[in-house]
Design a protein around this motif. Sequence first.
Motif, PDB file in Angstrom:
ATOM      1  N   ILE A  27       0.755  -1.307   0.012  1.00  0.00           N
ATOM      2  CA  ILE A  27      -0.086  -0.093  -0.098  1.00  0.00           C
ATOM      3  C   ILE A  27       0.700   1.311  -0.106  1.00  0.00           C
ATOM      4  CG2 ILE A  27      -1.604   1.363   1.436  1.00  0.00           C
ATOM      5  CD1 ILE A  27      -3.017  -1.381   2.211  1.00  0.00           C
ATOM      6  N   SER A  30       2.658   2.010  -3.207  1.00  0.00           N
ATOM      7  CA  SER A  30       2.039   2.474  -4.535  1.00  0.00           C
ATOM      8  C   SER A  30       1.599   4.036  -4.319  1.00  0.00           C
ATOM      9  CB  SER A  30       0.856   1.549  -4.635  1.00  0.00           C
ATOM     10  OG  SER A  30       0.013   1.731  -3.711  1.00  0.00           O
ATOM     11  N   CYS A  91      -6.051   5.664   4.635  1.00  0.00           N
ATOM     12  CA  CYS A  91      -6.530   5.486   3.183  1.00  0.00           C
ATOM     13  C   CYS A  91      -7.832   5.909   3.193  1.00  0.00           C
ATOM     14  CB  CYS A  91      -6.253   4.034   3.112  1.00  0.00           C
ATOM     15  SG  CYS A  91      -4.509   3.509   2.772  1.00  0.00           S
ATOM     16  N   PHE A 154       0.418  -4.720  -5.515  1.00  0.00           N
ATOM     17  CA  PHE A 154      -0.222  -3.544  -5.222  1.00  0.00           C
ATOM     18  C   PHE A 154      -0.217  -2.150  -6.305  1.00  0.00           C
ATOM     19  CE2 PHE A 154      -0.894  -5.174  -1.319  1.00  0.00           C
ATOM     20  CZ  PHE A 154      -2.302  -4.885  -0.738  1.00  0.00           C
ATOM     21  N   SER A 158      -3.299  -0.921  -8.169  1.00  0.00           N
ATOM     22  CA  SER A 158      -3.901   0.279  -7.678  1.00  0.00           C
ATOM     23  C   SER A 158      -3.919   0.948  -8.863  1.00  0.00           C
ATOM     24  CB  SER A 158      -2.604   1.172  -6.718  1.00  0.00           C
ATOM     25  OG  SER A 158      -2.502   0.280  -5.609  1.00  0.00           O
ATOM     26  N   GLN A 159      -3.097   1.135  -9.968  1.00  0.00           N
ATOM     27  CA  GLN A 159      -3.262   1.673 -11.084  1.00  0.00           C
ATOM     28  C   GLN A 159      -4.610   1.636 -11.797  1.00  0.00           C
ATOM     29  OE1 GLN A 159      -1.140   4.217 -12.238  1.00  0.00           O
ATOM     30  NE2 GLN A 159      -2.880   4.514 -13.810  1.00  0.00           N
ATOM     31  N   TRP A 167      -9.457   7.523  -8.195  1.00  0.00           N
ATOM     32  CA  TRP A 167      -8.383   7.490  -6.818  1.00  0.00           C
ATOM     33  C   TRP A 167      -8.947   7.093  -5.615  1.00  0.00           C
ATOM     34  CZ3 TRP A 167      -7.520  10.706  -3.017  1.00  0.00           C
ATOM     35  CH2 TRP A 167      -7.984  12.039  -3.191  1.00  0.00           C
ATOM     36  N   ALA A 170     -10.205   3.759  -5.191  1.00  0.00           N
ATOM     37  CA  ALA A 170      -8.816   2.931  -5.046  1.00  0.00           C
ATOM     38  C   ALA A 170      -8.310   3.061  -3.563  1.00  0.00           C
ATOM     39  CB  ALA A 170      -7.630   3.429  -6.004  1.00  0.00           C
ATOM     40  N   MET A 171      -8.434   4.151  -3.127  1.00  0.00           N
ATOM     41  CA  MET A 171      -7.943   4.551  -1.758  1.00  0.00           C
ATOM     42  C   MET A 171      -8.924   3.716  -0.607  1.00  0.00           C
ATOM     43  SD  MET A 171      -5.152   6.255  -0.627  1.00  0.00           S
ATOM     44  CE  MET A 171      -4.070   7.303  -1.300  1.00  0.00           C
ATOM     45  N   LEU A 174      -7.936   0.018  -0.700  1.00  0.00           N
ATOM     46  CA  LEU A 174      -6.734  -0.381  -0.046  1.00  0.00           C
ATOM     47  C   LEU A 174      -6.930  -0.325   1.346  1.00  0.00           C
ATOM     48  CD1 LEU A 174      -4.002   2.009  -1.841  1.00  0.00           C
ATOM     49  CD2 LEU A 174      -4.552  -0.471  -2.084  1.00  0.00           C
ATOM     50  N   SER A 253       3.372   2.245 -13.444  1.00  0.00           N
ATOM     51  CA  SER A 253       2.805   1.226 -12.465  1.00  0.00           C
ATOM     52  C   SER A 253       3.694  -0.194 -12.723  1.00  0.00           C
ATOM     53  CB  SER A 253       1.258   1.144 -12.625  1.00  0.00           C
ATOM     54  OG  SER A 253       1.113   0.543 -13.885  1.00  0.00           O
TER      55      SER A 253
END
Length: 403
Positions: A27, A30, A91, A154, A158-159, A167, A170-171, A174, A253
């Motif tokens: 995490i 990334s 996150c 990750f 994540s990408q 985004w 995505a957070m 995580l 990434s």
Amino acid sequence: MFQSVRRPDVLVIVLAAAGILMVSMGIRQSFGLFVSPISGSTGMGIAAISFAMAIAQLSWGAAQPVAGALADRFGAGPVLIGGLLLLAAGCALTPFATGTWSLVLTVGLLTAVGSGLSGFSVLIGAASQRLPVEARGTASGIINAGGSFGQFVFAPVSQKLIQAVGWMGAMWVLALAALATIPLIAKFTGGTTAPVKHADDKGMRHAIGEALADRSYALLSFGFFTCGFHIAFLVTHLPGEVSLCGLPADVASWSLAIIGLANIAGSLYAGSCVAKYRSKYVLAAMYGSRALLIAVYLLLPKTEWTFYLFAAGLGFTWLATVPPTAAIVGKLFGTRYLATLFGIALFSHQIGGFFGAWLGGIALTVQGDYSWMWYADMALAAVAALANLPIREAPLQPAATAG
């Protein structure tokens, strides 16, 4: 290579620790992928976001000796649980950050401290106290490889999440990943209590004072400072470098993922080298190779394959510095306060990380590229290689174990 960790009880400890580090480091490593999306969504400049990321480097480092001291005093379990909860909270709250200082609070403090409490110092220190001497070098390499595997997993995930759900979404994913890791703690610490203080134990304060007065410990910490500068600069600004070269975001990434994959091999190899060679020579070779790789990178045309090959070369030594560094600390001062003393060395690593992340943003803002950061990174790596050579790597003495 793996003979010493094949016992079932040893293997459970090692794999559980590696799994925890996989998530906490995966995490954390990334976050550089979020710099551009956060900037575009909130209007915060790259320099401001880089400052928050730099604070995160410093906070993560500051958490290491504190986490190690708490684990040495109360046991690893409560520290790891608290760390993963803080990481998840940071996150989850980052999408609500609207300015530099709120981003400093979420990314710079909550996620960083959480990752620090569930990071190298606690995991390697606690594992070393639970494992036979002959298994420690290989075990530290496997645990370290877990962190590298986390980066491999990750970074591309994540990408893809950023592209698929934004985004913010995505957070939140995580955050859920951090919470899902908590059950592994029982397998790593099950049935253990706080470390027992022996009659010949002079205490943590004495151990810290002895280490801080030791020239070899200072040289080791300086080398780790350089490692932190290098890693934080690349993790935070490699996506920006890729963008400056006119390449798509996926190149960044996948480069970060390749770094993580290569460091799995590098970490396992470093763990085996600890038992065969003097660790200071292993570290000198690693830092020297980084200076050479950066020089080659600067001379090559900036294509996607240049980045992938560069990532593979750097990845082999990326966090592979951890096993030999931890081994030297253990040889000099014993394992009783290894989590604390290794944590202090990691703080110097993250002071370097603060400057690597922050100065990278300033360089881009002022100069429009990262040229001088690459030169500084190359010079520091060369100096670190030389600084490790005079380190005293004496056999472990009974008196050192007591202190």
